[in-house]
Scaffold this active site. Sequence first.
Site, PDB file in Angstrom:
ATOM      1  N   SER B  37       0.819  -1.208   0.000  1.00  0.00           N
ATOM      2  CA  SER B  37       0.000   0.000   0.000  1.00  0.00           C
ATOM      3  C   SER B  37       0.851   1.254   0.000  1.00  0.00           C
ATOM      4  O   SER B  37       0.325   2.344  -0.169  1.00  0.00           O
ATOM      5  CB  SER B  37      -0.927   0.014   1.220  1.00  0.00           C
ATOM      6  OG  SER B  37      -0.151   0.015   2.389  1.00  0.00           O
ATOM      7  N   LYS B  90       1.475   4.447   6.975  1.00  0.00           N
ATOM      8  CA  LYS B  90       0.889   5.270   5.932  1.00  0.00           C
ATOM      9  C   LYS B  90       1.464   6.679   6.041  1.00  0.00           C
ATOM     10  O   LYS B  90       2.183   7.002   6.984  1.00  0.00           O
ATOM     11  CB  LYS B  90      -0.648   5.352   6.074  1.00  0.00           C
ATOM     12  CG  LYS B  90      -1.366   4.035   6.007  1.00  0.00           C
ATOM     13  CD  LYS B  90      -1.556   3.554   4.578  1.00  0.00           C
ATOM     14  CE  LYS B  90      -2.298   2.244   4.523  1.00  0.00           C
ATOM     15  NZ  LYS B  90      -1.506   1.062   4.737  1.00  0.00           N
TER      16      LYS B  90
END
Lengths: 166, 168
Positions: B37, B90
């Site tokens: 991701s 993230k």
Amino acid sequence: MRFVGYIAQWRSAAKEALERTAIAVKFLCCLHLTSNYLCSPCHAYGVSMLPTLNVAGDVLLADHLSPRIGNVGHGDLVLVQSPLNPRIRLTKRVVAMEGDTVTYFDPKHSEAAQVAVVPKGHVWIQGDNVYASRDSRHFGPVPYGLIQGKVFFRVWPPDSFGLLGQ
Amino acid sequence: MATSFLWNYTKKFVTASIITVTVSDRYVTVIPVRGDSMSPTFNPKSGSLMEDVFDDYVLVEKFCLGKYKFSHGDVVVFRSPLNHKETHIKRIAALPGEWFSTYHNSDVVQIPLGHCWVEGDNTASSMDSKSFGPIPLGLIRGRVTHVVWPPPRIGAVKSIPPQGLAFF
């Protein structure tokens, strides 16, 4: 010749200093381990948990192992990081776990009871003093990951020394 | 004689592990990055089979947890709001109090006090604030500063804000 003598002295003094520092470092590391993973004291003050906790401030013992193994349930007193300010730790009670439907009542905003469902991975926390507590009724359910410890014992004031129950 | 050797060895091992745990909780630690991701920043899918086998390892610093002062584009490690046992990596896209709109939908959301919006670099396959909303800053467990493995990509992680997003 004296120079060689000084070097020998310095070397033994340095060795002793290093040993003492090593002991201090080991002690501090053990302290960190116990206070982060086992049990630590905390100071709670404020009106939001009356009558369970006093206004002037109580010294409580919190166990940090229980939230890690998922041993937090309904009615537990927990230390939780505030979702509005991560540098502040709150002491509140877990009223509902994930999946539960909460019926709550906020005296300041409306007379009617309101309903909310606690999403996955979150808990609903409330202060015992519903009239003066900022909790999940205002900022919503909080993620379980914010729970830092479960309060189980009160150390100060001495007349209420003992286990804190449900 | 053999037992005293074993005892010595055990003592050294216990001391080393206690110190390692303390340093990794308070100062710096090295963790693997799983999943793609955050491609191409971490675990880039280059197509060559050799690179896909091993995960990237990154250096995470914990000094930021004193003041919780983050900037746009910081890559952070945080506990998932859906499952406290998982941690994700993230990039921070918006800080508390800002108005934020994602590229996909035209919703504009204001990030509440004490929360932040995190997005993965690989927008196609990333479970981030687009699915679970802004996360409280208290869930953040550290900031990623460097890639330490594999050797060709050792270097600092740049703190660039995610592309194509507007905030007011």
